[in-house]
Enzyme design. Structure first.
Site, short mmCIF file in Angstrom:
data_model
loop_
_atom_site.label_atom_id
_atom_site.label_comp_id
_atom_site.label_asym_id
_atom_site.label_seq_id
_atom_site.Cartn_x
_atom_site.Cartn_y
_atom_site.Cartn_z
N LYS A 35 -18.29 -5.20 8.92
CA LYS A 35 -17.05 -5.97 8.98
C LYS A 35 -16.18 -5.49 10.13
CE LYS A 35 -13.70 -7.25 5.52
NZ LYS A 35 -13.19 -6.89 4.21
N SER B 147 -3.09 -7.59 3.53
CA SER B 147 -3.28 -7.34 4.96
C SER B 147 -3.65 -8.63 5.68
CB SER B 147 -4.40 -6.31 5.17
OG SER B 147 -4.05 -5.09 4.59
N ARG C 259 -2.24 -6.36 -7.97
CA ARG C 259 -1.13 -7.27 -7.65
C ARG C 259 -1.02 -8.41 -8.65
NH1 ARG C 259 -3.23 -8.14 -1.71
NH2 ARG C 259 -5.03 -8.28 -3.06
N HIS D 273 0.84 -1.20 0.00
CA HIS D 273 0.00 0.00 0.00
C HIS D 273 0.88 1.26 0.00
CE1 HIS D 273 -3.10 -2.58 2.36
NE2 HIS D 273 -3.57 -2.45 1.14
O1 PNS Z 1 -9.20 -2.65 0.37
P1 PNS Z 1 -10.53 -3.08 -0.21
O2 PNS Z 1 -11.36 -3.76 0.85
O3 PNS Z 1 -10.37 -3.89 -1.47
O4 PNS Z 1 -11.30 -1.72 -0.63
C1 PNS Z 1 -12.58 -1.79 -1.20
C2 PNS Z 1 -13.17 -0.38 -1.34
C3 PNS Z 1 -13.17 0.38 -0.04
C4 PNS Z 1 -12.37 0.39 -2.36
C5 PNS Z 1 -14.62 -0.57 -1.88
O5 PNS Z 1 -15.28 -1.51 -1.09
C6 PNS Z 1 -15.45 0.71 -1.91
O6 PNS Z 1 -15.17 1.62 -2.67
N1 PNS Z 1 -16.49 0.77 -1.05
C7 PNS Z 1 -17.37 1.90 -0.94
C8 PNS Z 1 -18.78 1.57 -1.42
C9 PNS Z 1 -18.94 1.86 -2.89
O7 PNS Z 1 -18.69 2.96 -3.36
N2 PNS Z 1 -19.38 0.86 -3.66
C10 PNS Z 1 -19.61 1.02 -5.08
C11 PNS Z 1 -18.46 0.45 -5.93
S1 PNS Z 1 -18.65 -1.31 -6.07
#
Ligand code: PNS
Length: 160
Positions: free
Chosen positions: A41, A128, A90, A17
């Site tokens: 979560k 993570s 990745r 990150h």
């Molecule tokens: O590190 P992660 O868990 O892969 O991150 C995921 C994240 C936070 C980028 C994604 O879950 C997100 O953008 N959530 C906010 C809700 C949202 O906007 N959803 C619409 C797009 S699918």
């Protein structure tokens, strides 16, 4: 001014990150690292702790801000006047999920672009969750996460 948002769970932040943050900070005028508040979560670290850990390891990068957000990413982007979502890739296995999210975000707000950055090869296997598992079973995470936060992770997992 080009403002990018690097969203994620960051539970906890890894060297992979941090590498993306450092590289994005060289491309954009401002990079906001945005930690998603997900009430469904329960993570290892609280949102406030994650924000603090990221602030600690990015304190020397002047154009990086760290915040948390709740709800749709595109709404948060609008609030921040940000135009670009930065994500790290990745492996091919990340692609499908990331592609789906990028298209959904595009559908929700066509003015927003998602910019994918390839992981640094030396961090391509990092996540993570694997960091947490390594610590849980007594392995060493030096070189996998920023040195300033190794003890925070080890202490947190050992207290659980
Ligand atoms: O590190 P992660 O868990 O892969 O991150 C995921 C994240 C936070 C980028 C994604 O879950 C997100 O953008 N959530 C906010 C809700 C949202 O906007 N959803 C619409 C797009 S699918």
């Amino acid at each position: 001014m080009k403002i990018a948002v690097y969203p994620g769970s960051f539970d906890p932040i890894t060297n992979g990150h941090l590498d993306i943050i450092e590289r994005a900070a060289k491309i954009f005028d401002e990079v906001i690292v945005a930690v998603l508040i997900n009430p469904d979560k329960k993570g290892l670290f609280t949102i406030e702790e994650r924000v603090e850990l990221i602030k600690r390891v990015t304190k020397n990068i002047k154009n990086v801000k760290v915040e948390s957000f709740y709800g749709l990413l595109v709404n948060y982007m609008k609030e921040k006047n940000a135009q670009v979502i930065v994500k790290g890739l990745r492996a091919v296995s990340d692609f499908e999920y990331e592609f789906q999210m990028a298209l959904m975000n595009k559908k929700l707000d066509a003015s927003i672009e998602t910019c994918f950055m390839m992981t640094n090869a030396k961090y391509s296997y990092l996540s993570s969750s694997s960091i947490k598992q390594v610590v849980m079973f007594g392995g060493c995470i030096e070189d996998l996460v920023p040195s300033e936060i190794v003890n925070d992770i080890v202490d947190k997992i050992n207290k659980k």
